[in-house]
Scaffold this motif. Sequence first.
Motif, PDB file in Angstrom:
ATOM      1  N   THR A   9       1.409   7.926 -15.644  1.00 42.45           N
ATOM      2  CA  THR A   9       1.780   9.283 -15.264  1.00 42.45           C
ATOM      3  C   THR A   9       0.539   9.977 -14.717  1.00 42.45           C
ATOM      4  N   TYR A  10       0.692  10.599 -13.550  1.00 37.32           N
ATOM      5  CA  TYR A  10      -0.389  11.355 -12.936  1.00 37.32           C
ATOM      6  C   TYR A  10      -0.065  12.840 -13.007  1.00 37.32           C
ATOM      7  N   THR A  79       5.685  10.552 -12.912  1.00 39.79           N
ATOM      8  CA  THR A  79       5.742   9.594 -14.016  1.00 39.79           C
ATOM      9  C   THR A  79       5.947   8.175 -13.511  1.00 39.79           C
ATOM     10  N   ASP A  80       5.236   7.239 -14.132  1.00 42.92           N
ATOM     11  CA  ASP A  80       5.417   5.802 -13.921  1.00 42.92           C
ATOM     12  C   ASP A  80       5.288   5.341 -12.479  1.00 42.92           C
ATOM     13  N   ASN A  81       4.168   5.676 -11.863  1.00 41.44           N
ATOM     14  CA  ASN A  81       3.871   5.193 -10.514  1.00 41.44           C
ATOM     15  C   ASN A  81       2.552   4.436 -10.515  1.00 41.44           C
ATOM     16  N   THR A  82       2.424   3.502  -9.566  1.00 45.98           N
ATOM     17  CA  THR A  82       1.131   2.877  -9.319  1.00 45.98           C
ATOM     18  C   THR A  82       0.286   3.866  -8.515  1.00 45.98           C
ATOM     19  N   ALA A  83      -0.997   3.592  -8.408  1.00 46.25           N
ATOM     20  CA  ALA A  83      -1.879   4.448  -7.615  1.00 46.25           C
ATOM     21  C   ALA A  83      -1.439   4.467  -6.153  1.00 46.25           C
ATOM     22  N   ASP A  84      -1.054   3.309  -5.619  1.00 46.44           N
ATOM     23  CA  ASP A  84      -0.622   3.251  -4.221  1.00 46.44           C
ATOM     24  C   ASP A  84       0.643   4.067  -3.995  1.00 46.44           C
ATOM     25  N   GLU A  85       1.585   4.012  -4.943  1.00 38.89           N
ATOM     26  CA  GLU A  85       2.812   4.801  -4.826  1.00 38.89           C
ATOM     27  C   GLU A  85       2.509   6.291  -4.930  1.00 38.89           C
ATOM     28  N   ALA A  86       1.747   6.665  -5.956  1.00 38.45           N
ATOM     29  CA  ALA A  86       1.413   8.078  -6.155  1.00 38.45           C
ATOM     30  C   ALA A  86       0.677   8.644  -4.945  1.00 38.45           C
ATOM     31  N   ALA A  87      -0.132   7.822  -4.293  1.00 45.32           N
ATOM     32  CA  ALA A  87      -0.896   8.278  -3.126  1.00 45.32           C
ATOM     33  C   ALA A  87       0.019   8.755  -2.003  1.00 45.32           C
ATOM     34  N   VAL A  88       1.178   8.148  -1.854  1.00 43.16           N
ATOM     35  CA  VAL A  88       2.127   8.564  -0.816  1.00 43.16           C
ATOM     36  C   VAL A  88       2.590   9.995  -1.089  1.00 43.16           C
ATOM     37  N   PHE A  89       2.950  10.269  -2.331  1.00 42.35           N
ATOM     38  CA  PHE A  89       3.401  11.607  -2.708  1.00 42.35           C
ATOM     39  C   PHE A  89       2.259  12.612  -2.592  1.00 42.35           C
ATOM     40  N   ILE A  90       1.086  12.245  -3.089  1.00 41.85           N
ATOM     41  CA  ILE A  90      -0.056  13.158  -3.084  1.00 41.85           C
ATOM     42  C   ILE A  90      -0.468  13.502  -1.653  1.00 41.85           C
ATOM     43  N   ALA A  91      -0.450  12.541  -0.746  1.00 43.21           N
ATOM     44  CA  ALA A  91      -0.782  12.820   0.661  1.00 43.21           C
ATOM     45  C   ALA A  91       0.184  13.832   1.249  1.00 43.21           C
ATOM     46  N   TRP A  92       1.471  13.664   0.958  1.00 43.72           N
ATOM     47  CA  TRP A  92       2.462  14.636   1.430  1.00 43.72           C
ATOM     48  C   TRP A  92       2.195  16.016   0.832  1.00 43.72           C
ATOM     49  N   LEU A  93       1.976  16.066  -0.483  1.00 45.02           N
ATOM     50  CA  LEU A  93       1.729  17.335  -1.159  1.00 45.02           C
ATOM     51  C   LEU A  93       0.506  18.026  -0.567  1.00 45.02           C
ATOM     52  N   ARG A  94      -0.570  17.288  -0.427  1.00 47.49           N
ATOM     53  CA  ARG A  94      -1.836  17.838   0.076  1.00 47.49           C
ATOM     54  C   ARG A  94      -1.734  18.279   1.535  1.00 47.49           C
ATOM     55  N   ASP A  95      -1.146  17.415   2.375  1.00 47.53           N
ATOM     56  CA  ASP A  95      -1.187  17.638   3.821  1.00 47.53           C
ATOM     57  C   ASP A  95      -0.038  18.474   4.364  1.00 47.53           C
ATOM     58  N   SER A  96       1.080  18.531   3.642  1.00 43.28           N
ATOM     59  CA  SER A  96       2.259  19.202   4.196  1.00 43.28           C
ATOM     60  C   SER A  96       2.781  20.362   3.362  1.00 43.28           C
ATOM     61  N   PHE A  97       2.393  20.434   2.093  1.00 45.63           N
ATOM     62  CA  PHE A  97       2.983  21.471   1.259  1.00 45.63           C
ATOM     63  C   PHE A  97       1.982  22.527   0.784  1.00 45.63           C
ATOM     64  N   LEU A  98       0.816  22.119   0.354  1.00 43.99           N
ATOM     65  CA  LEU A  98      -0.147  23.066  -0.213  1.00 43.99           C
ATOM     66  C   LEU A  98      -0.808  23.910   0.871  1.00 43.99           C
ATOM     67  N   PRO A  99      -1.221  25.141   0.507  1.00 39.08           N
ATOM     68  CA  PRO A  99      -1.838  26.018   1.508  1.00 39.08           C
ATOM     69  C   PRO A  99      -3.219  25.558   1.969  1.00 39.08           C
ATOM     70  N   SER A 100      -3.877  24.699   1.198  1.00 40.38           N
ATOM     71  CA  SER A 100      -5.198  24.189   1.565  1.00 40.38           C
ATOM     72  C   SER A 100      -5.358  22.793   0.973  1.00 40.38           C
ATOM     73  N   PRO A 101      -5.934  21.847   1.714  1.00 40.29           N
ATOM     74  CA  PRO A 101      -6.031  20.464   1.223  1.00 40.29           C
ATOM     75  C   PRO A 101      -7.040  20.245   0.097  1.00 40.29           C
TER      76      PRO A 101
END
Length: 144
Positions: A9-10, A79-101
């Motif tokens: 879990t991250y 919950t229950d992701n590998t680092a490679d899987e979580a990275a896909v979500f985090i890249a989207w969150l950082r680059d497309s959703f948050l006001p600043s990376p």
Amino acid sequence: MNLDDYQTTYLLYAPAKNPGGWNLDLAAFGAALEARFSEVRYETRQGRQLRLSFWAVTEDGIEFTGFASNEGRDTVVLTDNTADEAAVFIAWLRDSFLPSPDLIRFSSEPAVEEGIETDWRMPASGDTARIAEELKQHIQVVER
């Protein structure tokens, strides 16, 4: 330990000095999930705190289960992701959703279980491989 297969879990959250820095609106987050992922289910739940529980799947079949909360510190938990899987979500969150990376701090379930309260900083730039490497380094440090 094979870090490529390691699932955990991250915890992703806004910086402690700017706990509401994501301006996390749960309804907007649900709509953003629907816009990005091929399959999404979510609902808002009131427990100890108001949270949006979600399940999302990429077109490549990567599944994400977790929740988002904006009470206290803006937070998303995967919950229950590998680092490679979580990275896909985090890249989207950082680059497309948050006001600043540069607003993502993170930890993991093993770090919390060990009582490690350090905020790790997610890189403000870089691709999913760079994000996954940061997560794997974190796990290596925590799981010594």
